[in-house]
Design an enzyme around this catalytic site. Structure first.
Site, PDB file in Angstrom:
ATOM      1  N   ASP A  14       0.797  -1.243   0.000  1.00  0.00           N
ATOM      2  CA  ASP A  14       0.000   0.000   0.000  1.00  0.00           C
ATOM      3  C   ASP A  14       0.827   1.289   0.000  1.00  0.00           C
ATOM      4  OD1 ASP A  14      -1.896  -1.950   0.185  1.00  0.00           O
ATOM      5  OD2 ASP A  14      -2.850  -1.219   2.004  1.00  0.00           O
ATOM      6  N   LYS A  97      -6.887  -4.669  -3.509  1.00  0.00           N
ATOM      7  CA  LYS A  97      -7.671  -5.306  -2.436  1.00  0.00           C
ATOM      8  C   LYS A  97      -8.594  -4.274  -1.804  1.00  0.00           C
ATOM      9  CE  LYS A  97      -4.086  -4.384   0.927  1.00  0.00           C
ATOM     10  NZ  LYS A  97      -4.868  -3.370   1.654  1.00  0.00           N
ATOM     11  N   CYS A 142      -2.299  -3.025   7.570  1.00  0.00           N
ATOM     12  CA  CYS A 142      -2.145  -3.915   6.424  1.00  0.00           C
ATOM     13  C   CYS A 142      -0.882  -4.767   6.489  1.00  0.00           C
ATOM     14  CB  CYS A 142      -2.227  -3.114   5.129  1.00  0.00           C
ATOM     15  SG  CYS A 142      -3.921  -2.536   4.836  1.00  0.00           S
TER      16      CYS A 142
HETATM   17  C1  VGL Z   1      -4.842   0.574   5.743  1.00  0.00           C
HETATM   18  C2  VGL Z   1      -6.390   1.507   7.139  1.00  0.00           C
HETATM   19  C3  VGL Z   1      -7.357   1.430   6.167  1.00  0.00           C
HETATM   20  C4  VGL Z   1      -3.432   0.119   5.516  1.00  0.00           C
HETATM   21  C5  VGL Z   1      -5.799   0.482   4.751  1.00  0.00           C
HETATM   22  O1  VGL Z   1      -2.980   0.089   4.352  1.00  0.00           O
HETATM   23  O2  VGL Z   1      -2.748  -0.216   6.506  1.00  0.00           O
HETATM   24  N1  VGL Z   1      -5.147   1.077   6.935  1.00  0.00           N
HETATM   25  N2  VGL Z   1      -7.036   0.918   4.978  1.00  0.00           N
END
Ligand code: VGL
Ligand code: ZN
Length: 203
Positions: A14, A97, A142
């Site tokens: 991410d 995702k 994540c």
């Molecule tokens: C994430 C919160 C919401 C992450 C993704 O990538 O850790 N955290 N969505």
């Protein structure tokens, strides 16, 4: 510990603008992980390892925006784009995702119902990969969920201490995440240590 690079995958979790400074769900120093990860990814590509980049990829009305999180990583928006500092050249697979409206997905392997697979396990298994090294954002969400699933699925699992940063909400969540991962058998290494060990094994 099998640290041969051809049987190892680097998971870049991410690395999107919304999770970096200036983004809608910014992680402090989130962009500081780009340097170590780009270096590692280049080496992995050179040595026959795989590099996978994941992206949080939510519809505009995603369930997680209702109470839990600010609007972030909406499909096709600038905030959902990879940070421009991420070197995409060595990336073999981009995995989206969290694209189902009613279901969130922190982990790169399973959505938060713990049963809906993303397909990553099959991808790695079909290539004979038994070790995963994780870096990216966020340590306490994540990265944590991905690492815990990787251990559960039987992978030798490494989290790169210098290549992750956390949200830190609730307070103490980053420290708790490291504790939880270590207790589960995750190996915590610096990216330079991983390179050193892997290249030594290759010699
Ligand atoms: C994430 C919160 C919401 C992450 C993704 O990538 O850790 N955290 N969505
Ligand atoms: Zn999200």
């Amino acid at each position: 510990m099998n640290l041969r690079i051809p049987q190892t995958a680097l998971l870049e979790i991410d690395l999107q603008k919304d999770f970096c400074p200036g983004g809608s769900l910014a992680v402090a120093e989130g962009d500081a992980v780009l340097g170590p990860l780009n270096t590692l990814a280049g080496k992995f590509a050179q040595e026959g390892g795989r590099v996978i980049a994941t992206a949080d990829w939510h519809p505009a009305d995603h369930v997680s925006f209702q109470t839990l999180w600010p609007v972030h990583c909406v499909q096709g928006t600038g905030g959902a784009a990879f940070h421009e500092g991420l070197d995409l050249r060595p990336v073999n697979l981009i995995l989206h995702k969290g694209f189902r409206r009613e279901l969130d997905s922190y982990s790169a392997f399973f959505e938060n119902d713990r049963t809906t697979a993303t397909g990553l396990d099959g991808f790695l298994r079909s290539l004979g990969i038994g070790t995963v090294a994780l870096g990216g954002l966020a340590t306490d969400y994540c990265v944590l969920y991905s690492a815990m699933d990787a251990v559960r699925l039987g992978y030798t699992t490494i989290v790169l201490r210098d290549a992750v940063r956390g949200v830190g909400q609730p307070a103490g969540s980053v420290e708790a995440a490291f504790k939880q991962m270590e207790a589960a058998g995750v190996i915590i290494l610096n990216s330079a240590e991983l390179l050193c060990v892997a290249l030594c094994v290759a010699l």
